[in-house]
Design a protein around this motif. Structure first.
Motif, PDB file in Angstrom:
ATOM      1  N   ALA A  23      34.948  48.337  44.356  1.00 17.77           N
ATOM      2  CA  ALA A  23      33.673  47.996  43.730  1.00 17.77           C
ATOM      3  C   ALA A  23      33.533  46.487  43.555  1.00 17.77           C
ATOM      4  N   ILE A  24      34.638  45.821  43.262  1.00 18.63           N
ATOM      5  CA  ILE A  24      34.609  44.362  43.133  1.00 18.63           C
ATOM      6  C   ILE A  24      34.390  43.708  44.489  1.00 18.63           C
ATOM      7  N   VAL A  25      35.125  44.156  45.495  1.00 21.40           N
ATOM      8  CA  VAL A  25      35.015  43.565  46.826  1.00 21.40           C
ATOM      9  C   VAL A  25      33.620  43.770  47.414  1.00 21.40           C
ATOM     10  N   SER A  26      33.037  44.938  47.183  1.00 19.04           N
ATOM     11  CA  SER A  26      31.717  45.237  47.725  1.00 19.04           C
ATOM     12  C   SER A  26      30.599  44.516  46.992  1.00 19.04           C
ATOM     13  N   GLY A  27      30.904  43.994  45.798  1.00 18.16           N
ATOM     14  CA  GLY A  27      29.879  43.341  45.001  1.00 18.16           C
ATOM     15  C   GLY A  27      29.163  44.287  44.057  1.00 18.16           C
ATOM     16  N   GLU A  28      29.551  45.556  44.072  1.00 19.96           N
ATOM     17  CA  GLU A  28      28.961  46.520  43.138  1.00 19.96           C
ATOM     18  C   GLU A  28      29.214  46.070  41.706  1.00 19.96           C
ATOM     19  N   ILE A  29      30.423  45.561  41.453  1.00 21.74           N
ATOM     20  CA  ILE A  29      30.712  44.874  40.198  1.00 21.74           C
ATOM     21  C   ILE A  29      30.737  43.388  40.531  1.00 21.74           C
ATOM     22  N   GLU A  30      29.779  42.642  40.034  1.00 20.80           N
ATOM     23  CA  GLU A  30      29.556  41.272  40.488  1.00 20.80           C
ATOM     24  C   GLU A  30      30.538  40.283  39.856  1.00 20.80           C
ATOM     25  N   PRO A  31      30.758  39.149  40.524  1.00 15.89           N
ATOM     26  CA  PRO A  31      31.591  38.098  39.934  1.00 15.89           C
ATOM     27  C   PRO A  31      31.061  37.693  38.570  1.00 15.89           C
ATOM     28  N   GLY A  32      31.975  37.559  37.616  1.00 18.62           N
ATOM     29  CA  GLY A  32      31.596  37.187  36.266  1.00 18.62           C
ATOM     30  C   GLY A  32      31.283  38.360  35.362  1.00 18.62           C
ATOM     31  N   ALA A  33      31.141  39.556  35.941  1.00 19.48           N
ATOM     32  CA  ALA A  33      30.806  40.727  35.128  1.00 19.48           C
ATOM     33  C   ALA A  33      31.979  41.115  34.238  1.00 19.48           C
ATOM     34  N   VAL A  34      31.687  41.439  32.999  1.00 20.54           N
ATOM     35  CA  VAL A  34      32.698  41.936  32.065  1.00 20.54           C
ATOM     36  C   VAL A  34      32.920  43.423  32.330  1.00 20.54           C
ATOM     37  N   VAL A  35      34.173  43.835  32.411  1.00 14.30           N
ATOM     38  CA  VAL A  35      34.502  45.247  32.635  1.00 14.30           C
ATOM     39  C   VAL A  35      35.247  45.779  31.421  1.00 14.30           C
ATOM     40  N   ARG A  36      34.983  47.029  31.087  1.00 14.72           N
ATOM     41  CA  ARG A  36      35.615  47.663  29.929  1.00 14.72           C
ATOM     42  C   ARG A  36      36.332  48.913  30.385  1.00 14.72           C
ATOM     43  N   ASP A  60      46.674  40.437  38.220  1.00 10.47           N
ATOM     44  CA  ASP A  60      47.774  39.827  38.963  1.00 10.47           C
ATOM     45  C   ASP A  60      47.347  39.414  40.360  1.00 10.47           C
ATOM     46  N   GLU A  61      46.407  40.163  40.947  1.00  9.52           N
ATOM     47  CA  GLU A  61      45.967  39.895  42.311  1.00  9.52           C
ATOM     48  C   GLU A  61      44.776  38.944  42.377  1.00  9.52           C
ATOM     49  N   GLY A  62      44.279  38.515  41.230  1.00 12.90           N
ATOM     50  CA  GLY A  62      43.235  37.496  41.221  1.00 12.90           C
ATOM     51  C   GLY A  62      41.811  38.003  41.285  1.00 12.90           C
ATOM     52  N   LEU A  63      41.596  39.311  41.176  1.00 10.41           N
ATOM     53  CA  LEU A  63      40.236  39.845  41.198  1.00 10.41           C
ATOM     54  C   LEU A  63      39.658  39.994  39.789  1.00 10.41           C
ATOM     55  N   LEU A  64      40.513  40.075  38.792  1.00  9.98           N
ATOM     56  CA  LEU A  64      40.090  40.096  37.396  1.00  9.98           C
ATOM     57  C   LEU A  64      40.791  38.979  36.645  1.00  9.98           C
ATOM     58  N   GLU A  65      40.165  38.545  35.564  1.00  8.51           N
ATOM     59  CA  GLU A  65      40.804  37.620  34.629  1.00  8.51           C
ATOM     60  C   GLU A  65      40.625  38.180  33.223  1.00  8.51           C
ATOM     61  N   SER A  66      41.628  37.970  32.398  1.00 12.80           N
ATOM     62  CA  SER A  66      41.605  38.604  31.088  1.00 12.80           C
ATOM     63  C   SER A  66      42.028  37.630  29.999  1.00 12.80           C
ATOM     64  N   LYS A  67      41.322  37.683  28.878  1.00 14.27           N
ATOM     65  CA  LYS A  67      41.706  36.951  27.676  1.00 14.27           C
ATOM     66  C   LYS A  67      42.003  37.994  26.602  1.00 14.27           C
ATOM     67  N   PRO A  68      43.246  38.102  26.185  1.00  9.86           N
ATOM     68  CA  PRO A  68      43.627  39.150  25.227  1.00  9.86           C
ATOM     69  C   PRO A  68      42.703  39.202  24.016  1.00  9.86           C
ATOM     70  N   GLN A  69      42.333  40.417  23.623  1.00 15.14           N
ATOM     71  CA  GLN A  69      41.471  40.665  22.473  1.00 15.14           C
ATOM     72  C   GLN A  69      40.086  40.054  22.618  1.00 15.14           C
ATOM     73  N   ARG A  73      37.112  40.266  32.899  1.00 19.34           N
ATOM     74  CA  ARG A  73      35.943  40.107  33.747  1.00 19.34           C
ATOM     75  C   ARG A  73      36.344  39.818  35.184  1.00 19.34           C
ATOM     76  N   VAL A  74      35.406  40.031  36.070  1.00 22.33           N
ATOM     77  CA  VAL A  74      35.621  39.787  37.491  1.00 22.33           C
ATOM     78  C   VAL A  74      35.652  38.290  37.738  1.00 22.33           C
ATOM     79  N   THR A  75      36.614  37.843  38.507  1.00 19.51           N
ATOM     80  CA  THR A  75      36.715  36.409  38.798  1.00 19.51           C
ATOM     81  C   THR A  75      35.595  35.958  39.726  1.00 19.51           C
ATOM     82  N   ARG A  76      35.275  34.704  39.638  1.00 18.98           N
ATOM     83  CA  ARG A  76      34.339  34.094  40.572  1.00 18.98           C
ATOM     84  C   ARG A  76      35.017  33.937  41.932  1.00 18.98           C
TER      85      ARG A  76
END
Length: 215
Positions: A23-36, A60-69, A73-76
């Motif tokens: 979904a991230i690669v296809s753009g269905e979940i867009e860069p910058g989108a917050v995921v829950r 770990d693979e660079g498609l998401l970035e996370s700030k604890p608590q 979100r999806v990386t740019r």
């Protein structure tokens, strides 16, 4: 009759990972989108645990970035990251090509030809998904025949970073890959010309590095 065994937890984790990654690669979940995790778990019909495990892998693979608590979100799409990934993936493809070419059978060459025909048809039709799938099918022949599992794992890990940019370029009317270069690669493989096959492979992946313009 054998007892029905429960589905291993690792399979649920892998299912969540593959679905979210695609979904991230296809753009269905867009860069910058917050995921829950709760939202995606509900959509996937899973518990939150395998989704959280998938999140950790995607971070770990660079498609998401996370700030604890705070957020996940999806990386740019970052040019430098794409160039780095393309360099690594390209090196792995050169390695498997060098090993695989002497081992190829006629059926393998035919599989590559068929994949390239599908690729060219998809590019002409503007079908991004089919084009990238056919491209994978072509190069996967060499990865499979090489038998190098470490190279295969590296390719699997870093290719999604490149795919996001390729999809964007296709969407803008560009052509990220060349059926002509594929033809050259296939002919070199058919002739058993290892050096030429590696040279063409390197040219293909240099082109992908060039997709990422400087930030």
């Amino acid at each position: 009759m054998e007892a029905i065994r429960p589905v291993p937890r690792t399979l649920l984790r892998d299912r969540a990972y593959a679905s979210i990654r695609d979904a991230i690669v296809s753009g269905e979940i867009e860069p910058g989108a917050v995921v829950r995790d709760a939202d995606l778990a509900e959509q996937l019909g899973l518990s939150r645990a395998p989704v959280r495990e998938a999140f950790a892998r995607l971070v770990d693979e660079g498609l998401l970035e996370s700030k604890p608590q705070s957020y996940t979100r999806v990386t740019r799409v970052v040019a430098a990251d794409v160039r780095d990934a393309a360099a690594v993936v390209g090196a792995m493809h050169e390695l498997v090509t060098r090993v695989a070419v002497p081992r190829l059978f006629a059926a393998d060459i035919e599989a590559m030809r068929e994949a390239n025909e599908c690729f060219a048809t998809a590019v002409d039709a503007g079908d991004v998904d089919a084009a990238l799938h056919a491209d994978d099918d072509l190069h996967d022949v060499l990865v499979r025949v090489s038998g190098n599992h470490a190279a295969a794992a590296t390719i699997t890990r870093y290719t999604p970073l490149i795919r996001r940019l390729e999809r964007r370029r296709f969407g803008e009317g560009g052509n990220c890959r060349s059926a002509g270069l594929h033809d050259q690669l296939i002919e070199a493989c058919a002739a058993g010309d290892v050096d030429e096959a590696v040279r063409v492979t390197a040219e293909i992946w240099r082109g992908l590095e060039g997709l990422a313009e400087p930030d």
